[in-house]
Scaffold this active site. Structure first.
Site, mmCIF file in Angstrom:
data_model
loop_
_atom_site.group_PDB
_atom_site.id
_atom_site.type_symbol
_atom_site.label_atom_id
_atom_site.label_comp_id
_atom_site.label_asym_id
_atom_site.label_seq_id
_atom_site.Cartn_x
_atom_site.Cartn_y
_atom_site.Cartn_z
ATOM 1 N N SER A 8 0.831 -1.197 0.000
ATOM 2 C CA SER A 8 0.000 0.000 0.000
ATOM 3 C C SER A 8 0.874 1.259 0.000
ATOM 4 O O SER A 8 1.658 1.454 -0.930
ATOM 5 C CB SER A 8 -0.967 -0.053 1.191
ATOM 6 N N ASP A 23 -1.896 14.529 12.649
ATOM 7 C CA ASP A 23 -1.953 15.846 12.007
ATOM 8 C C ASP A 23 -1.212 15.828 10.672
ATOM 9 O O ASP A 23 -1.693 16.376 9.668
ATOM 10 C CB ASP A 23 -1.357 16.914 12.922
ATOM 11 N N HIS A 56 -7.271 -6.283 0.209
ATOM 12 C CA HIS A 56 -6.131 -5.370 0.227
ATOM 13 C C HIS A 56 -5.061 -5.809 1.223
ATOM 14 O O HIS A 56 -3.873 -5.689 0.949
ATOM 15 C CB HIS A 56 -6.623 -3.960 0.550
#
Length: 259
Positions: A84, A174, A235
């Site tokens: 990924s 963040d 996945h």
């Protein structure tokens, strides 16, 4: 950036790069098997696991982190396996430093841009009041409305660690939120030099990450690539079908070793 890693085994080097929200330890089972005949390195990407945090996390930067790691460990042409997000990092590394790799294995990702898929996850995790619970099970309950799948919640909550009587995230949420669109993309330019080394793309046949229409771009950038699909796998194919994934991967590694 000096990445955190663990290593085990002896022999030809294999470097494993995890996906978004993961860490090297997600690959401990596969690594343990590979380490019977190889030296295996499990890296934590920047803003993940025990690695340092930074406000920026482009694929060029993350590939540079891995190249710096290879320099520090004096690795000579390792095979790099990435899943990924880690697969896009590995592909970027192969396209920019292809002569330094002994082979590339990409797990269920293509060198294409996807729509942003994980904004809801990041928002839910950032919105979790870490002072509002005393047990991990409470965090699971609070996260359930936004992340209804128990397996996905368990995967995300692996990043919640107890500390000083409370909890903290091992992820820089963040930074992930700020870079989510870049992470969904892929930066290889049309003029990028193709990687013609040994390459394999191991995909989940039940996943929507590597579709038939992506194969042309895979073969443009990685003209020698094999594309191998595991029936029934999604996945997270290395977790869903570990035996089949391991067999495909070791078959590729043995081809390289015998060539």
């Amino acid at each position: 950036m000096k990445l955190s890693f663990v290593s085990q085994g002896a022999g030809p080097a294999v470097v494993i790069l995890h996906g978004l929200f993961g860490s090297g330890r997600n690959w401990a089972g596969i690594a343990r098997q590979l380490a019977e005949t190889r030296r295996v390195y499990l890296l934590d990407a920047r803003n993940h696991g025990e690695s340092p945090w930074d406000g920026s996390m482009t694929y060029d930067e993350m590939a540079g982190d891995v190249a710096e790691f290879m320099d520090a460990e004096q690795l000579d042409r390792p095979v790099v396996l990435g899943h990924s997000m880690g697969g896009k990092t590995a592909m970027t590394l192969a396209l920019s430093h292809g002569d330094r790799l002994g082979g590339l294995a990409v797990a269920d990702i293509a060198p294409v841009s996807y729509g942003v898929r994980f904004d809801d996850f990041v928002g839910a995790m950032r919105g979790l009041d870490l002072s509002a619970f005393a047990r991990r099970a409470d965090a699971d309950t609070l996260l359930a409305p936004a992340v209804p799948e128990p397996g996905v919640r368990a995967f995300l909550l692996h990043n919640l660690v107890a500390e000083d009587g409370g909890y903290r995230w091992r992820l820089n949420l963040d930074a992930i939120a700020a870079n989510n669109r870049a992470l969904a993309g892929f930066g290889a330019a049309a003029s990028e030099r193709p990687s013609d080394g040994p390459n394999v793309f191991i995909c989940g046949a039940a996943s929507d990450y590597v579709l038939p229409e992506h194969e042309a771009e895979i073969r443009r950038l990685f003209p020698t690539a094999e594309i191998d699909r595991i029936a029934g796998a999604g996945h997270w194919l290395h977790a869903d079908h570990p035996r089949e994934f391991y067999d495909r991967l070791t078959g590729f590694l043995e081809q390289i070793q015998d060539s």
